[in-house]
Write an enzyme that holds these catalytic residues in place. Sequence first.
Site, PDB file in Angstrom:
ATOM      1  CB  SER A  16     -48.909 -78.813 -38.994  1.00 43.92           C
ATOM      2  OG  SER A  16     -48.187 -78.845 -38.248  1.00 43.92           O
ATOM      3  CB  THR A  60     -42.258 -81.850 -37.279  1.00 41.49           C
ATOM      4  OG1 THR A  60     -42.063 -82.367 -35.575  1.00 41.49           O
ATOM      5  CG2 THR A  60     -43.356 -83.301 -37.903  1.00 41.49           C
ATOM      6  CE  LYS A  64     -38.690 -79.027 -36.900  1.00 40.54           C
ATOM      7  NZ  LYS A  64     -38.402 -78.628 -35.595  1.00 40.54           N
TER       8      LYS A  64
END
Length: 274
Positions: A16, A60, A64
Site C-alpha cells: 500500500s 488490513t 477490519k
Amino acid sequence: MDHYVVFGHPIGHSKSPLIHRLFAEQTGQTLDYQAALAPLDRFTAFAKHFFESGLGANVTVPFKEEAYRMADLLTERGRRAGAVNTLARQADGSLLGDNTDGAGLVRDLKVNHGVALKDKRILLLGAGGAVRGALEPLLTEEPHVLVVANRTVEKAQQLAQEFADLGPILPAGYDWLEEPVDIIINATSASLSGDLPPIPPILVQRGETFCYDMMYAQEPTAFCRWAVQHHAGQAVDGLGMLVEQAAEAFYLWRGVRPDSAPVLAELRRLMAEG
C-alpha cells in the site's frame, strides 16, 4: 503535510505505501503514507491516536471488523460488508468507514480484464470477510445468479439470506457443485498455503470460464494453476484488485481518481524481478 496510513498485523509485506506514493506522484498530490504495525490488543486506541492529526487509513488483516465498529458513520457498502478497510476523517472530526474491496474487485474484472458480469453465472468460493465485501458490488452488476459455496454450508446460507434483497444469490456446499459456470472467484485464503478448495473440474467450461483468485503471488497461485490445468478461458490473480481498491480509497480521501493501469504494471514488473 497530509498523513495517511495502513494498519495491519503483520504489515511489513504491504504494498500500500508504494501504491499510494505512485498515485500521489501521478496526480500531483502532496501526502505522506506509511505502514503501521497496530497492536493486536488495542487497535482502536492506536488508530484514534493516529487520527488526532491523520486524515485517512487503510485497514488490513486482522482489524477490519474493529475498524467497522469504531467508525462513526458508514457507507452503504461498508455497512453491508460488516467490515471496513478504509477510514476517512471528516471535517467535523468524525470517522467515515468504507469497504472498497468489492468495488476494487468489480473494477479489476470489468476494466482491467474486460469481463462482463451482467447475466453471468458467478461462483464465489468461501464465506468469510472477503466474500462479504464482494457481494453487494457483484450483485449490483445484475448477474444471472451468484452462488456462494463454502465448506460450512450454514455460513453460505447465512450470507444468502442477508443479501437476498440485492439479487439472486444461492448458498451451496462444495460437493453440491455439478455444472459449469461463467466466472469462478476464489475468495478463500487457501492459495496462501498452496491449497485448493475441493471443487470439481466440471465447473470449468473449456476455453470459456473466467477464473479469478483474490490472492496473488510471484508465481501463479494453486487456484490459477488448477484453472489452467482444466482449460479455463483465463486465470488471473488478485493483484489488480489490490490496486483498484487502493484507487477507490485514494478517491474517497482526495477527490481525485488515479489511473491504476501504470501502477499495476509497475507492481507486476517489481514482482517479476522478485
